[in-house]
Structure formats: C-alpha cells, structure tokens
Design an enzyme around this catalytic site. Structure first.
Site, PDB file in Angstrom:
ATOM      1  N   CYS A   1       0.423   5.156   6.709  1.00  0.00           N
ATOM      2  CA  CYS A   1      -0.178   5.022   8.048  1.00  0.00           C
ATOM      3  C   CYS A   1       0.840   4.394   9.003  1.00  0.00           C
ATOM      4  O   CYS A   1       1.341   3.286   8.751  1.00  0.00           O
ATOM      5  CB  CYS A   1      -1.422   4.154   7.970  1.00  0.00           C
ATOM      6  SG  CYS A   1      -2.530   4.660   6.629  1.00  0.00           S
TER       7      CYS A   1
ATOM      8  N   CYS B   1       0.644   0.664  10.291  1.00  0.00           N
ATOM      9  CA  CYS B   1       0.228  -0.424   9.406  1.00  0.00           C
ATOM     10  C   CYS B   1       1.381  -1.255   8.852  1.00  0.00           C
ATOM     11  O   CYS B   1       2.374  -0.721   8.345  1.00  0.00           O
ATOM     12  CB  CYS B   1      -0.599   0.132   8.251  1.00  0.00           C
ATOM     13  SG  CYS B   1      -1.340  -1.180   7.258  1.00  0.00           S
TER      14      CYS B   1
ATOM     15  N   CYS C   1     -19.175   1.891   8.860  1.00  0.00           N
ATOM     16  CA  CYS C   1     -18.399   1.325   9.961  1.00  0.00           C
ATOM     17  C   CYS C   1     -17.163   2.217  10.084  1.00  0.00           C
ATOM     18  O   CYS C   1     -16.323   2.244   9.183  1.00  0.00           O
ATOM     19  CB  CYS C   1     -18.000  -0.111   9.630  1.00  0.00           C
ATOM     20  SG  CYS C   1     -16.869  -0.813  10.842  1.00  0.00           S
TER      21      CYS C   1
ATOM     22  N   ARG D   1     -17.576  -2.175  18.467  1.00  0.00           N
ATOM     23  CA  ARG D   1     -16.858  -3.428  18.227  1.00  0.00           C
ATOM     24  C   ARG D   1     -15.487  -3.433  18.893  1.00  0.00           C
ATOM     25  O   ARG D   1     -14.660  -2.563  18.603  1.00  0.00           O
ATOM     26  CB  ARG D   1     -16.711  -3.657  16.714  1.00  0.00           C
ATOM     27  CG  ARG D   1     -18.063  -3.625  15.990  1.00  0.00           C
ATOM     28  CD  ARG D   1     -17.942  -3.986  14.515  1.00  0.00           C
ATOM     29  NE  ARG D   1     -19.188  -3.709  13.801  1.00  0.00           N
ATOM     30  CZ  ARG D   1     -20.213  -4.555  13.697  1.00  0.00           C
ATOM     31  NH1 ARG D   1     -20.151  -5.749  14.258  1.00  0.00           N
ATOM     32  NH2 ARG D   1     -21.304  -4.220  13.027  1.00  0.00           N
TER      33      ARG D   1
ATOM     34  N   CYS E   1       0.833  -1.206   0.000  1.00  0.00           N
ATOM     35  CA  CYS E   1       0.000   0.000   0.000  1.00  0.00           C
ATOM     36  C   CYS E   1       0.874   1.266   0.000  1.00  0.00           C
ATOM     37  O   CYS E   1       1.850   1.361   0.741  1.00  0.00           O
ATOM     38  CB  CYS E   1      -0.927   0.005   1.209  1.00  0.00           C
ATOM     39  SG  CYS E   1      -2.043   1.410   1.213  1.00  0.00           S
TER      40      CYS E   1
ATOM     41  N   CYS F   1     -19.075  -6.638   4.611  1.00  0.00           N
ATOM     42  CA  CYS F   1     -18.410  -5.358   4.803  1.00  0.00           C
ATOM     43  C   CYS F   1     -17.099  -5.394   4.028  1.00  0.00           C
ATOM     44  O   CYS F   1     -16.455  -6.448   3.962  1.00  0.00           O
ATOM     45  CB  CYS F   1     -18.146  -5.171   6.300  1.00  0.00           C
ATOM     46  SG  CYS F   1     -17.306  -3.628   6.701  1.00  0.00           S
TER      47      CYS F   1
ATOM     48  N   CYS G   1     -16.010  -9.481   6.801  1.00  0.00           N
ATOM     49  CA  CYS G   1     -15.375  -8.227   6.378  1.00  0.00           C
ATOM     50  C   CYS G   1     -14.143  -8.536   5.537  1.00  0.00           C
ATOM     51  O   CYS G   1     -13.326  -9.372   5.931  1.00  0.00           O
ATOM     52  CB  CYS G   1     -14.915  -7.427   7.594  1.00  0.00           C
ATOM     53  SG  CYS G   1     -16.176  -7.261   8.847  1.00  0.00           S
TER      54      CYS G   1
HETATM   55  N1  SAM Z   1      -6.551   0.428   3.304  1.00  0.00           N
HETATM   56  C1  SAM Z   1      -7.822   0.602   3.867  1.00  0.00           C
HETATM   57  C2  SAM Z   1      -7.887   1.761   4.839  1.00  0.00           C
HETATM   58  O1  SAM Z   1      -6.889   2.119   5.408  1.00  0.00           O
HETATM   59  O2  SAM Z   1      -8.988   2.283   5.032  1.00  0.00           O
HETATM   60  C3  SAM Z   1      -8.355  -0.639   4.525  1.00  0.00           C
HETATM   61  C4  SAM Z   1      -7.447  -1.551   5.342  1.00  0.00           C
HETATM   62  S1  SAM Z   1      -6.829  -0.869   6.856  1.00  0.00           S
HETATM   63  C5  SAM Z   1      -5.651  -2.089   7.293  1.00  0.00           C
HETATM   64  C6  SAM Z   1      -8.199  -0.989   7.981  1.00  0.00           C
HETATM   65  C7  SAM Z   1      -8.051  -0.425   9.361  1.00  0.00           C
HETATM   66  O3  SAM Z   1      -7.344  -1.339  10.180  1.00  0.00           O
HETATM   67  C8  SAM Z   1      -7.279   0.858   9.528  1.00  0.00           C
HETATM   68  O4  SAM Z   1      -8.046   1.981   9.260  1.00  0.00           O
HETATM   69  C9  SAM Z   1      -6.895   0.825  10.992  1.00  0.00           C
HETATM   70  O5  SAM Z   1      -7.854   1.493  11.765  1.00  0.00           O
HETATM   71  C10 SAM Z   1      -6.875  -0.662  11.317  1.00  0.00           C
HETATM   72  N2  SAM Z   1      -5.499  -1.119  11.599  1.00  0.00           N
HETATM   73  C11 SAM Z   1      -4.530  -1.302  10.686  1.00  0.00           C
HETATM   74  N3  SAM Z   1      -3.376  -1.686  11.267  1.00  0.00           N
HETATM   75  C12 SAM Z   1      -3.619  -1.748  12.600  1.00  0.00           C
HETATM   76  C13 SAM Z   1      -2.819  -2.056  13.726  1.00  0.00           C
HETATM   77  N4  SAM Z   1      -1.557  -2.390  13.603  1.00  0.00           N
HETATM   78  N5  SAM Z   1      -3.389  -2.020  14.948  1.00  0.00           N
HETATM   79  C14 SAM Z   1      -4.696  -1.684  15.078  1.00  0.00           C
HETATM   80  N6  SAM Z   1      -5.512  -1.367  14.044  1.00  0.00           N
HETATM   81  C15 SAM Z   1      -4.977  -1.381  12.821  1.00  0.00           C
HETATM   82 FE1  SF4 Z   2      -2.746   1.287   3.393  1.00  0.00          FE
HETATM   83 FE2  SF4 Z   2      -2.497   0.193   5.790  1.00  0.00          FE
HETATM   84 FE3  SF4 Z   2      -3.036   2.786   5.579  1.00  0.00          FE
HETATM   85 FE4  SF4 Z   2      -4.930   0.980   4.896  1.00  0.00          FE
HETATM   86  S1  SF4 Z   2      -4.089   1.316   6.930  1.00  0.00           S
HETATM   87  S2  SF4 Z   2      -4.345   2.818   3.750  1.00  0.00           S
HETATM   88  S3  SF4 Z   2      -3.617  -0.676   4.071  1.00  0.00           S
HETATM   89  S4  SF4 Z   2      -1.140   1.740   4.886  1.00  0.00           S
END
Ligand code: SAM
Ligand code: SF4
Ligand code: DTB
Length: 328
Positions: free
Chosen positions: A58, A61, A190, A262, A54, A130, A98
């Site tokens: 973030c 992530c 959500c 949740r 990606c 979802c 989901c």
């Molecule tokens: N890429 C899309 C986005 O960011 O909206 C969808 C996938 S993203 C992995 C979905 C959500 O997972 C993120 O918005 C975040 O809130 C949560 N998430 C991701 N990594 C995480 C982590 N290490 N610990 C807790 N929540 C996490």
């Molecule tokens: Fe990409 Fe992870 Fe951010 Fe979702 S949370 S936009 S998968 S970097």
C-alpha cells in the site's frame, strides 16, 4: 422516494459533491439531524497492536516492508497492555476502541487467538470494539463475532479504477470479499477511504457509490486525509485541502444517511476551524488520543477543549453496540 438508496450513480454523487459548499453543508445537516444526534461526536481510540513488517505494498503506508520508513517492526502486544490502553481511553471518554494489526491477512494460530482474547476483554469493559487485521475468511469472521467484536475496519481506500495505482499486492475485489465475510458473520462494517492518493474527484465519488451499493450501507465510514509518510511513494504530497475533506464528508453523509461518518487520519495537519467545518459537514466521530497507528493525533486534552469550545458533547455509549449484559 426513500433516502436510503443503493443505486447511486457516480454522476449523481458528483452533482451533490460539486454543489456550492453552503448548499452542500445545508443538505448534509438536514440529513444529519434526521438520523443522528445534532451535537454529539463519538470519541474512538486507536491502538496499533502489531506494528510494521507488512508484506502488502500500500503506497501510503508506513508499515509495508516495501518502503523504507522510520517505523520499526514490533511483535504483537500482550493482552494486558492492550486492555490497559483501552481502560485509559474509556476513562478519558472514548466509547469505541479500535485495534490495528499490520497483517496482509489473518492467520490461524497463537497470534489470532491472542487478538480474540483482546476483543473479549476490551468488549468486557463495555466499549465498542473494532479491529482491522487485513483480509479475513468466513470462519475467522465467525470467531471474531463469537468473541464479541462490534465492527471490523477494512477500507476500500479509493475507487476500483484507481486502486492498482495505490496497491498492487491485492485486488479491489479482495477487499469486497472480506467485507462480505464480515457482513455474513453479523459484524458491523467500518469501511471508507483516503483522500490525497492522486485520485480524481470522480474516483472519490465512485468509492462512495461502491460503499452505498452495499445493502445495508456500512455502519461506519472513515474519511482519512493522507498522512504523507517519509519513505513511502506518497511522501512529499501536498496536504489534502480541508474544503475537499468537508465536501467528501458532506457527500458521504447525504449518500449514506445512517452511517457514522468519521473524520479520521490527518487532523493534526488541519486547523481547528477546518476540523469543525468537517464536523459541521456531517462527521460525527473523531479519533481520540495522541496516536493513530504510527503517526500523531491531537491529544485528549486538545480535543476536549475543541469540542468544549464548539459546545459539542461526546456521544454516549450505544446500548445496541455494546449490549446490556456487559459487566462494565
Ligand atoms: N493491514 C490492515 C489493512 O490494511 O486493512 C489494517 C491496518 S491499515 C494501516 C488501516 C487503514 O489505515 C488503511 O486501510 C488505510 O485506509 C489507513 N491508513 C494507513 N496509512 C495511512 C496514511 N498514511 N494516511 C491515511 N490513512 C492511512
Ligand atoms: Fe499492510 Fe499497511 Fe497495507 Fe494495512 S495498509 S495491508 S498494514 S501495508
Ligand atoms: C482508518 O480508516 N483510519 C485509521 C483506522 N481506520 C485503522 C488508521 C489511520 C492510520 C494513519 C497513519 C498511521 O498512523 O500510520
């Protein structure tokens, strides 16, 4: 005065959040009983249908190209693989499935067409469906609605003020625009956040105020505890305190009475008692199955045993969410 409000001030939310835990949980339970089944927990299963690679940054992530993590990018799964996982989740007792993709945004083309087919087929199993695919425009939201999508997950993650200390490749306002597109297409929202990103308690309350300002409230509010992942800027953070999770959940329950709250990521790092405290505080859903997206989660059997011990039952399917015409 109606309990369903969209004009919560951060200071009001903070006052609730900081109540003695006993009083906070008592108030949350009063609201919970008025709007929800007292002893039922919805079981939702999660599958990463497109992992890694990606372009967003973030900080939490494992799937961002900006961090060197143990996650290997993988291509979009095939529809049959996804449907097999959804069928297994349903057999185990899940009522919601989901699917997550590590995309910055949805792009038209074969990949999106395949995701639409996943939605159609998972929905055809009679499961709430979802997806979380990143940013989305009106037309894409309409196509997802037409495919039968129940809800779209798009987290605010944190407060508007703290946002750019967590993500720099998009703005908080981009998140809100995607939420508008989802709502305009008639898809349930959500949207929640993560604790443990270095935010203050006021940031947590400001995030809740932003969610509560939406009319209607998001139907679903995931509260995640950061899973600190090796190679990300958040690696090495100390685990989120369970009482802080319970406070956040109880506050969300009071501020957004009708929403499903949740208890999401981070349960593997919590004790059974800590998880039950969060449920007592107003959480009425958990992720069910041994994987989240790229990290672990307690397995089906452990969670069935936990709920059994507490005398809680899996929430039955919601006919309003899955319709009555499913050939399930
Ligand atoms: N890429 C899309 C986005 O960011 O909206 C969808 C996938 S993203 C992995 C979905 C959500 O997972 C993120 O918005 C975040 O809130 C949560 N998430 C991701 N990594 C995480 C982590 N290490 N610990 C807790 N929540 C996490
Ligand atoms: Fe990409 Fe992870 Fe951010 Fe979702 S949370 S936009 S998968 S970097
Ligand atoms: C949400 O709020 N939490 C889920 C789901 N929505 C997509 C994701 C949690 C991810 C936890 C870290 C991982 O497994 O990579």
């Amino acid at each position: 005065m109606s309990e369903i409000r969209h004009d919560w001030r951060v200071s009001e939310i903070r006052a609730i959040h900081d109540l003695p835990l006993t009083e906070l949980v008592y108030r949350a339970r009063e609201i919970h009983r008025r709007y929800h089944d007292e002893d039922a927990v919805q079981l939702c299963s999660l599958l990463s249908v497109k992992t890694g690679g990606c372009t967003e940054d973030c900080g939490y992530c494992s799937q961002s190209i900006h961090h060197e993590t143990p996650v290997k990018p993988e291509p979009l799964l095939k529809v049959d693989e996804v449907v097999a996982a959804a069928r297994e989740a349903k057999e185990q007792g899940a009522t919601r499935f989901c699917m997550g993709a590590a995309w910055r945004e949805v792009k038209e083309g074969a990949a999106f067409d395949r995701v639409l087919e996943m939605v159609r087929q998972v929905r055809g199993l009679g499961l709430e469906t979802c997806v979380t695919l990143g940013m989305l425009n009106d037309e894409q939201a309409a196509r997802l609605a037409e495919a039968g999508l129940t809800a779209y997950n798009h987290n605010l993650d944190t407060s508007p003020q703290h946002y750019d200390r967590v993500v720099t490749t998009r703005r908080f306002s981009d998140r809100l625009e995607t939420l508008d597109a989802i709502r305009d297409a008639g898809i349930r929202i959500c949207s929640g956040g993560i604790l443990g990103l270095g935010e203050s308690v006021d940031d947590r309350c400001a995030m809740l105020a932003t969610l509560a300002a939406r009319d209607p409230h998001p139907e679903s509010i995931p509260v995640n505890a950061l899973v600190a992942i090796e190679g990300t800027p958040m690696a090495g953070r100390s685990p989120v305190d369970t009482v802080a999770m319970a406070r956040m959940i109880a506050t969300a329950r009071i501020v957004c009475p009708t929403s499903m709250v949740r208890l999401s990521a981070g349960r593997q790092q919590m004790s059974e008692e800590g998880q039950l405290l969060c449920i007592l505080a107003g959480a009425n859903s958990i992720f069910f199955g041994e994987r989240l997206l790229t990290t672990g989660n307690p397995g089906f059997e452990a969670d069935k045993a936990l709920l059994g011990k507490a005398g809680l039952k899996p929430l039955a399917p919601d006919p309003g969410a899955v319709g009555t015409s499913d050939a399930a």
